[in-house]
Motif scaffolding. Structure first.
Motif, PDB file in Angstrom:
ATOM      1  N   SER A 143       0.355  -1.410   0.239  1.00 42.06           N
ATOM      2  CA  SER A 143      -0.558  -0.078  -0.162  1.00 42.06           C
ATOM      3  C   SER A 143       0.760   0.799   0.475  1.00 42.06           C
ATOM      4  O   SER A 143       0.446   2.780  -0.980  1.00 42.06           O
ATOM      5  N   TRP A 144       2.036   1.264   0.525  1.00 43.74           N
ATOM      6  CA  TRP A 144       2.978   2.213   1.194  1.00 43.74           C
ATOM      7  C   TRP A 144       3.164   2.778  -0.426  1.00 43.74           C
ATOM      8  O   TRP A 144       3.568   4.145  -1.210  1.00 43.74           O
ATOM      9  N   SER A 145       3.837   1.131  -1.590  1.00 45.66           N
ATOM     10  CA  SER A 145       4.153   1.748  -2.459  1.00 45.66           C
ATOM     11  C   SER A 145       3.206   1.857  -4.030  1.00 45.66           C
ATOM     12  O   SER A 145       3.871   3.141  -4.504  1.00 45.66           O
ATOM     13  N   GLU A 146       2.365   1.897  -3.441  1.00 46.37           N
ATOM     14  CA  GLU A 146       1.153   1.684  -4.091  1.00 46.37           C
ATOM     15  C   GLU A 146       0.899   3.950  -4.060  1.00 46.37           C
ATOM     16  O   GLU A 146       0.050   4.417  -5.114  1.00 46.37           O
ATOM     17  N   ASN A 147       0.301   3.598  -2.821  1.00 48.63           N
ATOM     18  CA  ASN A 147      -0.093   5.149  -2.154  1.00 48.63           C
ATOM     19  C   ASN A 147       1.041   6.525  -2.884  1.00 48.63           C
ATOM     20  O   ASN A 147       0.232   7.365  -2.517  1.00 48.63           O
ATOM     21  N   SER A 148       2.196   6.068  -2.153  1.00 45.34           N
ATOM     22  CA  SER A 148       3.224   7.103  -1.774  1.00 45.34           C
ATOM     23  C   SER A 148       4.546   6.247  -2.082  1.00 45.34           C
ATOM     24  O   SER A 148       5.694   6.372  -1.838  1.00 45.34           O
ATOM     25  N   PRO A 149       4.706   6.723  -3.552  1.00 50.52           N
ATOM     26  CA  PRO A 149       5.549   6.117  -4.315  1.00 50.52           C
ATOM     27  C   PRO A 149       6.220   7.083  -4.988  1.00 50.52           C
ATOM     28  O   PRO A 149       8.233   6.705  -4.122  1.00 50.52           O
ATOM     29  N   GLU A 150       6.718   8.198  -4.450  1.00 54.76           N
ATOM     30  CA  GLU A 150       7.741   9.617  -3.634  1.00 54.76           C
ATOM     31  C   GLU A 150       8.704   9.394  -2.667  1.00 54.76           C
ATOM     32  O   GLU A 150       9.641   9.215  -2.545  1.00 54.76           O
ATOM     33  N   SER A 151       7.475   9.090  -1.896  1.00 50.90           N
ATOM     34  CA  SER A 151       8.275   8.452  -0.350  1.00 50.90           C
ATOM     35  C   SER A 151       8.435   8.036  -0.225  1.00 50.90           C
ATOM     36  O   SER A 151      10.036   7.408   0.154  1.00 50.90           O
ATOM     37  N   PHE A 152       8.419   6.667  -1.156  1.00 49.78           N
ATOM     38  CA  PHE A 152       8.621   4.871  -0.405  1.00 49.78           C
ATOM     39  C   PHE A 152      10.643   4.943  -1.521  1.00 49.78           C
ATOM     40  O   PHE A 152      10.921   4.881  -0.992  1.00 49.78           O
ATOM     41  N   SER A 153      10.085   6.281  -2.608  1.00 50.22           N
ATOM     42  CA  SER A 153      11.516   6.397  -3.270  1.00 50.22           C
ATOM     43  C   SER A 153      12.735   7.013  -2.993  1.00 50.22           C
ATOM     44  O   SER A 153      13.673   6.935  -2.603  1.00 50.22           O
ATOM     45  N   ALA A 154      11.232   8.443  -1.911  1.00 49.80           N
ATOM     46  CA  ALA A 154      13.233   8.709  -1.274  1.00 49.80           C
ATOM     47  C   ALA A 154      13.494   8.108   0.133  1.00 49.80           C
ATOM     48  O   ALA A 154      14.731   8.570   0.511  1.00 49.80           O
ATOM     49  N   VAL A 155      12.845   7.691   0.783  1.00 48.95           N
ATOM     50  CA  VAL A 155      13.154   6.758   2.150  1.00 48.95           C
ATOM     51  C   VAL A 155      14.050   5.661   1.307  1.00 48.95           C
ATOM     52  O   VAL A 155      15.737   5.575   2.221  1.00 48.95           O
ATOM     53  N   PHE A 156      14.276   4.827   0.072  1.00 50.41           N
ATOM     54  CA  PHE A 156      15.880   4.184  -0.276  1.00 50.41           C
ATOM     55  C   PHE A 156      16.084   4.709  -0.108  1.00 50.41           C
ATOM     56  O   PHE A 156      17.394   4.752  -0.827  1.00 50.41           O
ATOM     57  N   GLN A 157      16.737   5.724  -1.400  1.00 50.00           N
ATOM     58  CA  GLN A 157      17.426   6.893  -1.888  1.00 50.00           C
ATOM     59  C   GLN A 157      17.823   7.520  -0.169  1.00 50.00           C
ATOM     60  O   GLN A 157      19.202   6.936  -0.599  1.00 50.00           O
ATOM     61  N   VAL A 158      17.437   7.925   0.468  1.00 49.95           N
ATOM     62  CA  VAL A 158      18.088   8.289   2.145  1.00 49.95           C
ATOM     63  C   VAL A 158      19.252   6.846   2.506  1.00 49.95           C
ATOM     64  O   VAL A 158      20.428   7.281   2.454  1.00 49.95           O
ATOM     65  N   ILE A 159      18.698   5.795   2.321  1.00 49.61           N
ATOM     66  CA  ILE A 159      19.307   4.937   3.109  1.00 49.61           C
ATOM     67  C   ILE A 159      20.466   4.366   2.257  1.00 49.61           C
ATOM     68  O   ILE A 159      21.490   4.083   2.553  1.00 49.61           O
ATOM     69  N   SER A 160      20.239   4.484   1.187  1.00 47.96           N
ATOM     70  CA  SER A 160      21.228   4.183  -0.033  1.00 47.96           C
ATOM     71  C   SER A 160      22.470   5.143   0.173  1.00 47.96           C
ATOM     72  O   SER A 160      23.992   4.959  -0.013  1.00 47.96           O
ATOM     73  N   PHE A 161      22.119   6.829   0.324  1.00 47.67           N
ATOM     74  CA  PHE A 161      23.584   7.177   0.170  1.00 47.67           C
ATOM     75  C   PHE A 161      23.480   7.579   1.287  1.00 47.67           C
ATOM     76  O   PHE A 161      24.489   7.594   1.646  1.00 47.67           O
ATOM     77  N   ALA A 162      23.169   6.860   2.440  1.00 43.45           N
ATOM     78  CA  ALA A 162      23.558   6.245   4.007  1.00 43.45           C
ATOM     79  C   ALA A 162      24.301   5.894   3.861  1.00 43.45           C
ATOM     80  O   ALA A 162      26.194   5.335   4.421  1.00 43.45           O
TER      81      ALA A 162
END
Length: 305
Positions: free
Chosen positions: A67-86
């Motif tokens: 539901s998170w990936s379907e309803n809020s793809p921007e925030s879902f992608s942003a969290v994964f990007q933050v984890i990758s850069f960290a």
């Protein structure tokens, strides 16, 4: 106790941490670029597996992430990007910490790798449970083995970072600096006395002293090839052998040899007779045979010795 002293049985732990950091940067950068170019569509095959699996599609945590990936793809992608850069950030810090021996800069990469190890292990187990109903047994075994090797490699990398933390703590300790000097990159070959500056002569190592119990110094010298090999003394553990073999006596001769005057006489035969009386009186035949056997046995013993 150190977790390891070398990385992949060849490289040093310091070089191993740098290799782990470079691999982490490459992996995190690839994940970030893939997510940036494709967005949440990269997770569609995984979402389809969970949606069509009767065992996991109704799980609470599965529905939450879908539901998170379907309803809020921007925030879902942003969290994964933050984890990758960290993850990339702590990898760069780890490289700097390994080069300059800063132990607190190595520890964050160990924590990130440990969390990644737990996540990839959980995901691998769930995927193998779901795929066993859709693919044949041979392919399932191959995927299971490949996933297990990758999980072991990730766990090994996490332990490498922890081992580097232990090594830095060791080389910064007072005991290590006393033995090898202040510079861990250029350790001293021999320790010298530092009290009263140069008044005292350098410490003389008793390399041939069998009572020397300085184990740390012995280990250090043995790695440099300075500690001589001491052949262990040969100690005989076999019993002493006689020069000539003992003659084999008959049983009656051995019995007569073990019989002496201080032993109790057989009262049923000898009763109250004296030995000299028995030679000519009652029981003389038995006494004479015993005396002859005893004399023969004694002569044989004196003959060989």
């Amino acid at each position: 106790m150190l977790f390891m002293e070398s990385y992949m049985c060849y490289c040093s732990v310091r070089l191993g941490v740098i290799i782990v950091s470079v691999l982490t940067i490459i992996r995190s950068l690839a994940q970030s670029l893939t997510l940036f170019l494709m967005g949440v569509k990269v997770f569609e095959p995984l979402i389809d597996l969970f949606e069509h699996d009767a065992e996991y599609k109704d799980r609470k945590w599965v529905r939450k992430y879908i539901s998170w990936s379907e309803n809020s793809p921007e925030s879902f992608s942003a969290v994964f990007q933050v984890i990758s850069f960290a993850h990339m950030g702590v990898a760069f810090l780890s490289i700097w910490g390994a080069l300059k021996l800063k132990k607190w800069l190595v520890l964050p990469l160990a924590a990130f790798e440990f969390v990644y190890f737990i996540n990839i292990t959980f995901l691998h187990i769930v995927l193998m449970i779901m795929l066993k109903k859709q693919i044949n047994l041979g392919l399932l075994i191959i995927l299971t083995l490949l996933g297990c090797f990758y999980i072991l490699f990730v766990g090994y990398n996490a332990i490498t970072c922890v081992a580097m933390f232990q090594i830095i703590c060791l080389v910064k300790s007072a005991r290590y600096r006393e033995l090898y000097g202040e510079d861990p990159f250029h350790p001293l070959a021999m320790t010298t006395s530092t009290s009263k500056d140069s008044e005292k002569s350098p410490q003389v190592l008793r390399m041939y002293d069998m009572h020397d119990t300085n184990i740390d110094e012995q280990k250090r010298l043995s790695k440099m090839g300075l500690w001589p090999r001491r052949h262990p003394p040969v100690v005989a553990v076999l019993p002493a052998q006689t020069r000539y073999p003992q003659p084999q006596l008959k049983w009656w001769q051995q019995q007569a040899l073990n019989t002496s005057d201080d032993h109790l006489q057989d009262q049923s035969v000898h009763r109250n007779w004296q030995p000299m009386e028995l030679l000519n009186g009652v029981g003389g035949e038995l006494q004479r045979k015993s005396d002859l056997n005893r004399r023969y046995a004694e002569n044989q013993m004196h003959r060989w010795y």
